[in-house]
Design a protein around this motif. Structure first.
Motif, PDB file in Angstrom:
ATOM      1  N   GLN B 128     -78.986   1.258-113.108  1.00 55.19           N
ATOM      2  CA  GLN B 128     -80.451   1.218-113.171  1.00 55.19           C
ATOM      3  C   GLN B 128     -80.890   1.537-114.587  1.00 55.19           C
ATOM      4  OE1 GLN B 128     -82.560   3.379-110.126  1.00 55.19           O
ATOM      5  NE2 GLN B 128     -81.433   2.415-108.441  1.00 55.19           N
ATOM      6  N   LEU B 129     -82.188   1.429-114.768  1.00 59.69           N
ATOM      7  CA  LEU B 129     -82.783   1.656-116.075  1.00 59.69           C
ATOM      8  C   LEU B 129     -83.117   3.134-116.213  1.00 59.69           C
ATOM      9  CD1 LEU B 129     -83.343  -0.436-118.234  1.00 59.69           C
ATOM     10  CD2 LEU B 129     -85.663  -0.682-117.313  1.00 59.69           C
ATOM     11  N   SER B 130     -82.491   3.776-117.165  1.00 64.23           N
ATOM     12  CA  SER B 130     -82.684   5.216-117.334  1.00 64.23           C
ATOM     13  C   SER B 130     -83.400   5.489-118.651  1.00 64.23           C
ATOM     14  CB  SER B 130     -81.329   5.922-117.289  1.00 64.23           C
ATOM     15  OG  SER B 130     -80.763   6.004-118.569  1.00 64.23           O
ATOM     16  N   PRO B 131     -83.836   6.729-118.857  1.00 66.71           N
ATOM     17  CA  PRO B 131     -84.432   7.073-120.148  1.00 66.71           C
ATOM     18  C   PRO B 131     -83.415   6.891-121.285  1.00 66.71           C
ATOM     19  CG  PRO B 131     -84.859   8.786-118.516  1.00 66.71           C
ATOM     20  CD  PRO B 131     -83.851   7.850-117.925  1.00 66.71           C
ATOM     21  N   THR B 132     -83.920   6.931-122.508  1.00 62.91           N
ATOM     22  CA  THR B 132     -83.049   6.845-123.673  1.00 62.91           C
ATOM     23  C   THR B 132     -81.961   7.910-123.605  1.00 62.91           C
ATOM     24  OG1 THR B 132     -85.114   6.414-124.880  1.00 62.91           O
ATOM     25  CG2 THR B 132     -83.090   6.629-126.182  1.00 62.91           C
ATOM     26  N   VAL B 133     -82.387   9.095-123.248  1.00 68.79           N
ATOM     27  CA  VAL B 133     -81.484  10.239-123.207  1.00 68.79           C
ATOM     28  C   VAL B 133     -81.619  10.898-121.853  1.00 68.79           C
ATOM     29  CG1 VAL B 133     -81.362  12.628-124.012  1.00 68.79           C
ATOM     30  CG2 VAL B 133     -81.290  10.755-125.674  1.00 68.79           C
ATOM     31  N   GLN B 134     -80.509  11.191-121.243  1.00 67.86           N
ATOM     32  CA  GLN B 134     -80.484  11.817-119.930  1.00 67.86           C
ATOM     33  C   GLN B 134     -79.308  12.772-119.988  1.00 67.86           C
ATOM     34  OE1 GLN B 134     -80.950   8.921-116.709  1.00 67.86           O
ATOM     35  NE2 GLN B 134     -79.391   9.976-115.533  1.00 67.86           N
ATOM     36  N   ALA B 135     -79.571  13.973-120.472  1.00 66.10           N
ATOM     37  CA  ALA B 135     -78.468  14.864-120.819  1.00 66.10           C
ATOM     38  C   ALA B 135     -78.637  16.226-120.163  1.00 66.10           C
ATOM     39  CB  ALA B 135     -78.403  15.042-122.337  1.00 66.10           C
ATOM     40  N   THR B 136     -77.641  16.638-119.429  1.00 65.99           N
ATOM     41  CA  THR B 136     -77.625  18.023-118.981  1.00 65.99           C
ATOM     42  C   THR B 136     -77.253  18.889-120.177  1.00 65.99           C
ATOM     43  OG1 THR B 136     -75.294  17.957-118.444  1.00 65.99           O
ATOM     44  CG2 THR B 136     -76.827  17.335-116.707  1.00 65.99           C
ATOM     45  N   ARG B 137     -77.500  20.171-120.040  1.00 66.83           N
ATOM     46  CA  ARG B 137     -77.097  21.084-121.115  1.00 66.83           C
ATOM     47  C   ARG B 137     -75.584  20.982-121.334  1.00 66.83           C
ATOM     48  NH1 ARG B 137     -79.996  25.945-122.935  1.00 66.83           N
ATOM     49  NH2 ARG B 137     -78.562  27.228-124.138  1.00 66.83           N
ATOM     50  N   SER B 138     -74.829  20.833-120.213  1.00 64.65           N
ATOM     51  CA  SER B 138     -73.385  20.648-120.347  1.00 64.65           C
ATOM     52  C   SER B 138     -73.082  19.406-121.187  1.00 64.65           C
ATOM     53  CB  SER B 138     -72.718  20.483-118.984  1.00 64.65           C
ATOM     54  OG  SER B 138     -73.192  21.401-118.055  1.00 64.65           O
ATOM     55  N   ASN B 139     -73.855  18.329-120.942  1.00 69.71           N
ATOM     56  CA  ASN B 139     -73.672  17.100-121.729  1.00 69.71           C
ATOM     57  C   ASN B 139     -73.724  17.392-123.207  1.00 69.71           C
ATOM     58  OD1 ASN B 139     -75.446  14.705-119.688  1.00 69.71           O
ATOM     59  ND2 ASN B 139     -73.279  14.758-120.150  1.00 69.71           N
ATOM     60  N   TYR B 140     -74.829  18.000-123.624  1.00 66.35           N
ATOM     61  CA  TYR B 140     -74.994  18.094-125.067  1.00 66.35           C
ATOM     62  C   TYR B 140     -74.328  19.308-125.672  1.00 66.35           C
ATOM     63  CZ  TYR B 140     -79.511  20.558-124.080  1.00 66.35           C
ATOM     64  OH  TYR B 140     -80.496  21.403-123.632  1.00 66.35           O
ATOM     65  N   THR B 141     -73.809  20.211-124.822  1.00 65.96           N
ATOM     66  CA  THR B 141     -72.948  21.256-125.386  1.00 65.96           C
ATOM     67  C   THR B 141     -71.472  20.924-125.159  1.00 65.96           C
ATOM     68  OG1 THR B 141     -73.117  22.613-123.405  1.00 65.96           O
ATOM     69  CG2 THR B 141     -74.682  23.081-125.175  1.00 65.96           C
ATOM     70  N   LYS B 142     -71.196  19.662-124.733  1.00 66.85           N
ATOM     71  CA  LYS B 142     -69.832  19.139-124.715  1.00 66.85           C
ATOM     72  C   LYS B 142     -68.921  19.648-123.606  1.00 66.85           C
ATOM     73  CE  LYS B 142     -70.690  17.103-128.674  1.00 66.85           C
ATOM     74  NZ  LYS B 142     -70.200  17.684-129.919  1.00 66.85           N
ATOM     75  N   ALA B 143     -69.484  20.176-122.520  1.00 69.56           N
ATOM     76  CA  ALA B 143     -68.613  20.616-121.431  1.00 69.56           C
ATOM     77  C   ALA B 143     -67.802  19.451-120.872  1.00 69.56           C
ATOM     78  CB  ALA B 143     -69.431  21.266-120.317  1.00 69.56           C
ATOM     79  N   HIS B 144     -68.352  18.233-121.005  1.00 69.57           N
ATOM     80  CA  HIS B 144     -67.638  17.063-120.508  1.00 69.57           C
ATOM     81  C   HIS B 144     -66.448  16.703-121.381  1.00 69.57           C
ATOM     82  CE1 HIS B 144     -70.006  15.572-117.188  1.00 69.57           C
ATOM     83  NE2 HIS B 144     -71.102  15.836-117.855  1.00 69.57           N
ATOM     84  N   GLN B 145     -66.368  17.264-122.579  1.00 68.28           N
ATOM     85  CA  GLN B 145     -65.316  16.866-123.527  1.00 68.28           C
ATOM     86  C   GLN B 145     -65.396  15.381-123.801  1.00 68.28           C
ATOM     87  OE1 GLN B 145     -63.295  19.274-124.736  1.00 68.28           O
ATOM     88  NE2 GLN B 145     -64.142  20.823-123.368  1.00 68.28           N
ATOM     89  N   GLY B 146     -66.579  14.824-123.698  1.00 60.69           N
ATOM     90  CA  GLY B 146     -66.726  13.389-123.879  1.00 60.69           C
ATOM     91  C   GLY B 146     -67.445  13.050-125.172  1.00 60.69           C
ATOM     92  N   ALA B 147     -68.003  11.845-125.207  1.00 62.59           N
ATOM     93  CA  ALA B 147     -68.680  11.377-126.422  1.00 62.59           C
ATOM     94  C   ALA B 147     -70.017  12.075-126.593  1.00 62.59           C
ATOM     95  CB  ALA B 147     -68.883   9.875-126.327  1.00 62.59           C
ATOM     96  N   ASP B 148     -70.550  12.061-127.795  1.00 59.25           N
ATOM     97  CA  ASP B 148     -71.885  12.588-128.074  1.00 59.25           C
ATOM     98  C   ASP B 148     -72.925  11.826-127.267  1.00 59.25           C
ATOM     99  OD1 ASP B 148     -71.261  13.183-131.579  1.00 59.25           O
ATOM    100  OD2 ASP B 148     -71.062  14.509-129.841  1.00 59.25           O
ATOM    101  N   VAL B 149     -74.038  12.468-127.001  1.00 59.59           N
ATOM    102  CA  VAL B 149     -75.129  11.770-126.329  1.00 59.59           C
ATOM    103  C   VAL B 149     -75.894  10.966-127.377  1.00 59.59           C
ATOM    104  CG1 VAL B 149     -77.256  12.041-125.019  1.00 59.59           C
ATOM    105  CG2 VAL B 149     -75.317  13.560-124.570  1.00 59.59           C
ATOM    106  N   LYS B 150     -76.011   9.664-127.127  1.00 62.76           N
ATOM    107  CA  LYS B 150     -76.637   8.783-128.112  1.00 62.76           C
ATOM    108  C   LYS B 150     -78.132   9.042-128.232  1.00 62.76           C
ATOM    109  CE  LYS B 150     -73.213   5.168-127.365  1.00 62.76           C
ATOM    110  NZ  LYS B 150     -72.494   5.385-126.078  1.00 62.76           N
ATOM    111  N   TYR B 151     -78.647   8.924-129.424  1.00 63.43           N
ATOM    112  CA  TYR B 151     -80.072   9.077-129.753  1.00 63.43           C
ATOM    113  C   TYR B 151     -80.592  10.517-129.595  1.00 63.43           C
ATOM    114  CZ  TYR B 151     -80.143   3.947-129.511  1.00 63.43           C
ATOM    115  OH  TYR B 151     -79.902   2.613-129.699  1.00 63.43           O
ATOM    116  N   MET B 152     -79.692  11.466-129.296  1.00 69.68           N
ATOM    117  CA  MET B 152     -80.114  12.844-129.044  1.00 69.68           C
ATOM    118  C   MET B 152     -80.879  13.428-130.235  1.00 69.68           C
ATOM    119  SD  MET B 152     -79.763  14.719-126.396  1.00 69.68           S
ATOM    120  CE  MET B 152     -80.480  16.313-126.117  1.00 69.68           C
ATOM    121  N   GLU B 153     -80.516  13.000-131.434  1.00 69.33           N
ATOM    122  CA  GLU B 153     -81.120  13.599-132.637  1.00 69.33           C
ATOM    123  C   GLU B 153     -82.619  13.326-132.743  1.00 69.33           C
ATOM    124  OE1 GLU B 153     -79.080  11.107-132.489  1.00 69.33           O
ATOM    125  OE2 GLU B 153     -79.660   9.472-133.851  1.00 69.33           O
ATOM    126  N   HIS B 154     -83.130  12.354-131.985  1.00 69.51           N
ATOM    127  CA  HIS B 154     -84.573  12.101-132.023  1.00 69.51           C
ATOM    128  C   HIS B 154     -85.358  13.108-131.197  1.00 69.51           C
ATOM    129  CE1 HIS B 154     -84.237   8.262-134.141  1.00 69.51           C
ATOM    130  NE2 HIS B 154     -83.176   8.029-133.395  1.00 69.51           N
TER     131      HIS B 154
END
Lengths: 452, 452
Positions: B128-154
């Motif tokens: 589905q169509l989601s917002p530009t950024v859809q990040a849990t705190r775990s997402n952006y503090t890297k708990a997933h050990q995954g890629a950076d969240v795109k466009y987060m810097e905006h």
């Protein structure tokens, strides 16, 4: 309504009680009613006891409030504003929503407000000026088995007057666990009988009384802060959208968790016959008192109170940018807040609690306020916190003019410059301004009225 | 800004992706990335398990979220809105604040919004169509050990754009324990590269897509509801002060207590190999899935989801008073709300859960919505709730015209007529509109745009 409030603020001669006779009137109300408050050991509390399993201090009816333990942790990043990222403390749990209501009515074309001379056992001078109605849910649902709450019908039910303001506002997040009260201002429709212990005052008169120590009680101050006073200036430093975004950011960046824990064995605290107190003697004590009162719902009772260990200092630093006055608010974390952060004064501390800390760990801006020369102090008075729960909880409330050196245009993280109009705009909603900031907002309006 | 938003709403031909090519684009994004979701028994969850002491479903890292029990009681007066004054249920505890952010940028003089084709395992159609950024705190503090969240810097940090809206908004109070997310709309400053899986759309295009089933995800809808759209009409039935007072009164009159309890032994619920479910098969189940995804931060994982047992019905009844449109809001108690009550749709129910009840205990207005003739339905689409936590949680979202017989000018207690402008005014602040009301507010704006 804002124009009518402006007129009331500019009126210093009330239609009922001249301000220069106010002190005599208050003293007379005190002499008519016999009040007496004595400290007692916990063992002499009637109906209150420490629960076997938890050590919590509870009433046998299960009502009123309980004193429990609270554990607060701030996780992840070190964003804590105090020196600790984890602490334990006693806390008052009183989940019910009370009503604090002031009734307004026009006399001789000017709005007057119905204030009450009310004894609260924790007030340093016992008798202060309270709102028309100051009722816990237990009060108005008769848990006290006492008299009806006077004037209540103007605030709830079919005979309610015209609502001027009505919002749920937090109480002290450092002492209460998620407590809020309904702050109401209502304009009466029809005649209102004037009962003993009550008086009608204009906002100008109340502004004068707010310049005196320990006259206007906390409940009055928080309700008065909700008045939709006239806007005085546009052009705040930050737009409303930016301000809301900053508050949202402050809430999001603090990862705070507060949970109730048993009072028994609370780390850092100990209980003896007459008090629950901190091991280092800091912060506050839980104590017990017996009360004799002539004009309360019940005429004698015993109860616990929280007693802070020193005089607090509560202040806004103020500056004018482009002709528009601003105050420096602090996004404060208090363990008992419902929503993590509320805006508090620039400075809100009991200096004694920080005396043991090295210079660089002392709270920001505290020394600026403590060392402010007299000509910088635009407002100063000593006010007490709610005397039904807090014993001699006095604080010096100040408005202090600052400059770029004391308080820069770009303040440190967690602080922001906000106009008084923006505070009035925010206080229509709950959980934005803490109770100390609301007292200072009432004082700001009072200082403005009295200078005029 | 409101004028520029108005222009974007009136623009149906975007500068980037024509609306009639949107479905092909979304299908292509799905075919490029291999997605697969399978139901699994709890025993096959990797990293998730039922804790020995509590039976709570937790991740071994202690992060993401937990599934626990919740006990809700409504005390004192019988003000409950549902058939029960006490109930137990599983609940998701995820105390961290995530960010849902939509980035805006002007192309050819018209604001476009950067939307993402995003797979969530619980979506009925996965993508589905989601917002530009859809990040849990775990997402952006890297708990997933995954890629950076795109466009987060905006959205955070020194390169943030111009804030259009930014508030903490609640998620489902019936499924989450006090969860809220930061809803942000930010206008980019400078160039923004267009990455795979992203597209720029005008508000007019998004309005058209909101008329399709299961295209615009819940996170997009709640962020879109926060747009400061132009006011269309003054003259709401109740003044803003009266409206706030009514909300305050609704909060004060409900004495609701919600506490977390162990999932093990939760009354009325039972656990077997593949689900935790209600004894009567009502409400929802807790289930587990395994996920394969090509374009997510991590490419495969397992997780629990909540799966409602039936299709929901979520609707505003609408009427026009003195030329001004109004919707009938319901002051809803949901156990997981932070502040007792939020304004919800007129109708928000899964009819199957109430089928066993006698006629007079059926939810108010439900039958009016279910039986509405086609010419009364101003908007209808099926939307799903957040696919990262909820499996096939679909509901028919409707706007239904009503008259005095269906929905009187003086509605029953707990309901009030409010103008869409007042909803937009309230949604600048948190905890006023629940997530379903916010979806309907986005749909209201979409219906207005597309009719034009």
């Amino acid at each position: 309504m804002t124009e009518r409030l402006g007129l009331s603020s500019a009126t210093f001669h009330g239609s009922h009680l001249p301000t220069d006779r106010f002190s005599a009137w208050l003293a007379e109300r005190g002499s008519v009613n016999a009040f007496r408050v004595d400290r007692i050991p916990f063992a002499e509390l009637d109906g209150w006891s420490f629960e076997d399993t938890t050590g919590n201090l509870v009433h046998r009816s299960g009502r009123f409030f309980t004193v429990e333990g609270m554990r607060v942790t701030e996780r992840d990043e070190p964003y804590g504003d105090g020196p600790y990222a984890e602490w334990h403390q006693p806390v008052i749990k009183q989940p019910e929503v009370g009503i604090l209501g002031i009734l307004a009515k026009e006399f001789d074309g000017v709005l007057h407000f119905l204030m009450q001379a009310k004894m609260e056992p924790g007030n340093p001078n016992l008798l202060q000026l309270s709102p028309t109605v100051q009722a816990t849910r237990s009060n108005y649902t008769k848990a006290h088995q006492g008299a009806d709450v006077k004037y209540m019908e103007h605030f709830v039910g079919p005979r309610r007057g015209r609502v001027v303001a009505d919002s749920l506002q937090s109480e002290h997040g450092s002492w209460f666990f998620r407590k809020s009260n309904r702050n109401m201002i209502v304009e009466a429709t029809g005649d209102v009988p004037l009962l003993d212990d009550f008086c009608w005052l204009t906002l100008g008169q109340i502004a004068e009384l707010l310049h005196r120590d320990n006259v206007v009680n906390m409940d009055s101050r928080t309700v008065l802060s909700c008045l939709p006073v006239p806007e005085t200036a546009a052009g705040a430093l930050h737009s409303d959208t930016e301000l809301l975004s900053w508050i949202t950011g402050e809430r999001a960046r603090h990862d705070v968790h507060a949970e109730r824990v048993p009072l028994a064995g609370l780390p850092g605290w100990r209980r003896h016959e007459t008090a629950v107190e901190h091991e280092e003697g800091r912060y506050f004590k839980v104590v017990a008192v017996s009360v004799q009162a002539g004009n309360r719902e019940v005429t004698s009772w015993t109860q616990p109170l929280f007693e802070p260990v020193g005089l607090g200092v509560t202040a806004f630093l103020t500056r004018t940018f482009d002709g528009v006055p601003h105050v420096l608010v602090h996004a404060r974390v208090e363990g008992g807040f419902l929503d993590t952060v509320e805006l508090g004064p620039t400075v809100q501390y009991t200096p004694d609690n920080y005396a043991h800390l090295p210079e660089k760990e002392r709270p920001p801006f505290l020394d600026t306020v403590l060392e402010a020369p007299a000509e910088r102090i635009r407002y100063e008075a000593v006010h007490a916190e709610e005397g039904g729960r807090f014993l001699n909880a006095e604080s010096r409330y100040l408005l202090v003019d600052a400059d770029e050196r004391d308080a820069p245009l770009e303040p440190p993280p967690g602080y922001a410059w906000v106009s008084p109009d923006q505070l009035t705009w925010l206080v229509r909603h709950g959980h934005y301004l803490n109770v100390q900031a609301r007292t200072l907002l009432a004082c700001l309006n009072a200082a403005k009225a009295v200078v005029r």
